[in-house]
Design a protein around this motif. Structure first.
Motif, PDB file in Angstrom:
ATOM      1  N   GLY A  21       1.844  -1.197 -10.871  1.00 12.52           N
ATOM      2  CA  GLY A  21       2.356  -1.403  -9.515  1.00 12.52           C
ATOM      3  C   GLY A  21       2.435  -2.860  -8.943  1.00 12.52           C
ATOM      4  N   MET A  40       8.248   5.825   0.713  1.00 11.08           N
ATOM      5  CA  MET A  40       7.064   6.401   0.353  1.00 11.08           C
ATOM      6  C   MET A  40       5.819   6.351   1.333  1.00 11.08           C
ATOM      7  N   SER A  85       1.622   7.510 -11.037  1.00 22.04           N
ATOM      8  CA  SER A  85       2.728   6.944 -10.027  1.00 22.04           C
ATOM      9  C   SER A  85       1.826   6.596  -8.749  1.00 22.04           C
ATOM     10  N   LYS A  86       1.077   7.524  -8.342  1.00 25.08           N
ATOM     11  CA  LYS A  86      -0.037   7.326  -7.262  1.00 25.08           C
ATOM     12  C   LYS A  86      -0.430   6.092  -7.389  1.00 25.08           C
ATOM     13  N   PHE A  89       1.803   3.096  -7.087  1.00 24.68           N
ATOM     14  CA  PHE A  89       2.386   2.649  -5.748  1.00 24.68           C
ATOM     15  C   PHE A  89       1.407   2.251  -4.932  1.00 24.68           C
ATOM     16  N   CYS A  93       1.935  -1.644  -3.158  1.00 23.33           N
ATOM     17  CA  CYS A  93       1.744  -1.593  -1.796  1.00 23.33           C
ATOM     18  C   CYS A  93       0.431  -2.512  -1.467  1.00 23.33           C
TER      19      CYS A  93
END
Length: 169
Positions: A21, A40, A85-86, A89, A93
């Protein structure tokens, strides 16, 4: 698989996603990163307190997506990708918050600890729903006690997050 290998496996899933990420953030333009974050988790772009729905949406959606994948025999093997994926992200972020100079305290006090706990719980949830090996048939049924414990922990972390957000903004 012994406990130390399992912990290493869990750590690798979260770390690889997180680092991926950060790399993805470095490769995007500011407009692209703001667009993705607005979809998101728009709370990161707000100046004030988010409402309850804005806080609940990014927490519930990975769980819903994970359950949908876990219930279908063909897609069970990709449930760990939801966790990656989480985690990606989460890293994306994190890089965004650190890049915006005035958001360091938001990152240190709110984003990093809370999102890390959510990511760990999502990983545990995926393991309970689809234990390894993912292709074997579920002979014992669903582990409802574990799912309930993970759900309760998620609600507790969500309430702590709301409290942190209340005092930060």
């Amino acid at each position: 698989m012994n406990r130390s290998l399992q912990i290493t496996y869990f750590f690798l899933i979260i770390s690889i996603g997180f680092i991926g990420g950060i790399i993805a953030f470095k490769m995007t333009t500011p407009a692209q990163s703001e667009w993705l974050i607005s979809i998101m988790d728009p709370r990161l772009q707000l100046d004030g307190k988010p409402n309850l729905w804005q806080s609940l949406w990014p927490i519930i959606m990975p769980y819903v997506f994970l359950v949908l994948l876990a219930t279908h025999q063909w897609f069970r093997h990709v449930t760990r990708l939801v966790v990656v994926s989480k985690s990606a992200f989460f890293g994306f972020c994190s890089a965004y918050l650190i890049a915006t100079q005035n958001a360091f305290w938001n990152y240190a006090l709110w984003w990093f600890p809370v999102q890390f706990l959510y990511t760990c719980l999502l990983l545990l949830f995926s393991i309970v729903l689809v234990p390894k090996p993912f292709y074997n048939s579920r002979k014992k049924g669903i582990h409802w006690k574990r799912i309930i414990v993970i759900s309760i922990l998620t609600v507790i972390i969500f309430l702590i997050e709301l409290l942190i957000i209340h005092f930060m903004f």
